[in-house]
Design an enzyme around this catalytic site. Structure first.
Site: not given
Ligand code: DOR
Length: 438
Positions: A66, A155, A182, A235, A308, A327
């Protein structure tokens, strides 16, 4: 409005009770008061007519970002929870990789206070395992426990030290909380951009091998076996990881695991053309991995689906591939993309709903969440299994427009989300009707 609402005429699916029938559900005082195939004994209620729609428990997401405090340009608790509600979620657990990180009581109190004031659904904070997420010193779990942490994780980063991981499992065992790791061996991922394979060769990008994930899962399983602490693997992305978790479960090691919608539905090929919106950690893998993940989810080796949800800004993604953030913004496409698996008969609708509702509630140890049992909070998702829609990131409620699904047509759309009896999202096509019986 009267205090009661009758959600009438939908197909109620609640895997926690083995329910799948056309019926109605009465909400009173924010709780499920009654559900069944006939009519409730009372008559004083408003009506939400939902013929042809599915009525199920609101989704519970064990893993999302968030971003508040510290990265409000990517997301806030207000925008993130509104996006989650749009996606059918009524409970989300937020990861502590904020700035500052959620590693003490004050930070957890901050998140809970903002969530109560500005959030539209339930927010459970996950506390860090180590101070500052530096991987060196354990947090004071007793303090975080009192402040409302529901699980612990660094994570975004792995718990690199086996000693820290071992002690974290020992402490959390006493609180009955999962340690969410993670799993990534950073010696093997340094500079890595996407899955190591044909696409990384074609794009001339450094690959991230499957072994980077599997080595740490193997280590963590050994530590969970030794300590008896609850390991939750975040994940899961490779076939080898599913095999390791399967063996561990067969042996009775206390391990649970999650898979994301994107790892279940997309392959490494999504990154072709240097599409930074498909850059995610762990990376999207191969068809063979997807098959193994699906087998794992179907036979219970993988317990749940978690989004995620990792929102990022335009600047974070609209750049050279190597500079781009990892992400995917996932709340608003989760259901639609997962339903594609149901339409292909890769997953049953019941198993999918279970993996999004009572499954995560069980991992957390909350009996009254993810269920439509009488007396449970009236957290409800109502969706249209057949409605098609085109993913338009610019229309996302989330600040994170970073999705590899832009322009794709998804089948299955959330029509309403009800949190503790109150609508927090409602499509304009459905309306609460006039009071009955007054
Ligand atoms: O792709 C990801 N984005 N993997 C993660 O473990 C962290 C996350 C992020 O916080 O953007």
């Amino acid at each position: 409005m009267t205090e009661s609402l009758l959600i009438q005429g939908g197909r109620i699916i609640d895997p926690s009770q083995g329910i799948d029938y056309k019926g109605s559900l009465l909400v009173t005082g924010g709780k499920v008061a009654w559900l069944g195939e006939g009519s409730p004994a009372v008559s004083d209620y408003a009506v939400l007519q939902v013929d042809g729609l599915i009525v199920c428990p609101g989704f519970v997401d064990l893993h999302c970002h968030l971003r508040q405090p510290g990265y409000e340009e990517k997301e806030t608790i207000a925008t993130g929870t509104a996006a989650a509600a749009r996606g059918g979620f009524t409970t989300v657990c937020c990861m502590p990789n904020t700035e500052p990180p959620l590693d003490n009581e004050a930070m957890l109190n901050y998140v809970r206070t903002v969530a109560a004031r500005e959030g539209v659904i339930r927010v459970f904070p996950i506390g860090c395992v180590t101070l500052g997420r530096k991987g060196e010193e354990l947090v004071d779990m007793n303090e975080l426990e009192m402040a409302g942490a529901v699980a612990y994780s660094d994570d975004g980063s792995p718990l690199s030290s086996p000693d820290i991981m071992r002690r974290a499992l020992e402490y959390s065992r006493d609180f009955n909380r999962p340690i969410i790791d993670h799993c990534e061996n950073q010696f093997l991922t340094q500079g890595g951009q996407i899955n190591e394979g044909v696409v990384s060769l074609e794009l001339n990008l450094q690959g991230i091998p499957a072994s980077a994930e599997e080595l740490i899962i193997k280590r963590d399983i050994d530590l969970a076996r030794e300590t008896g602490g609850h390991l939750h693997v975040a994940h899961v992305s490779t076939e080898g990881s599913v095999d390791l978790i399967r063996q561990a479960k067969e042996e009775g090691v206390p391990v649970t695991a999650e898979v994301t919608p994107h790892h279940l539905t997309l392959t490494e090929e999504a990154a072709l053309g240097y599409n930074t919106n498909a850059k995610v950690n762990p990376p999207l893998r191969t068809k063979q991995d997807i098959q193994a993940l699906l087998r794992g989810l179907n036979d219970g080796v993988i317990d749940i689906v978690a989004t995620d949800h990792a929102p990022h800004t335009e600047v974070d993604k609209n750049c050279d591939f190597k500079q781009a953030a990892f992400g995917i913004s996932g709340f608003e496409t989760a259901l639609g993309s997962l339903l594609s698996l149901v339409f292909k008969s890769d997953l049953s609708l019941n198993n999918l709903i279970e993996a999004l509702t009572v499954g995560p509630a069980r991992v957390l140890g909350y009996e009254k969440l993810g269920t439509l049992e009488e007396g449970a909070p009236a957290d409800i998702c109502i969706f249209d299994l057949h409605r098609e829609w085109v993913v338009k990131p610019e229309k996302f409620v989330s600040r994170g427009k970073n999705t590899p699904l832009a322009g794709k047509t998804l089948k299955g759309m959330v029509m309403a989300t009800i949190y503790q009896g109150m609508p927090v999202y409602m499509d304009e096509a459905i309306k609460i009707e006039a009071l009955k019986g007054k």
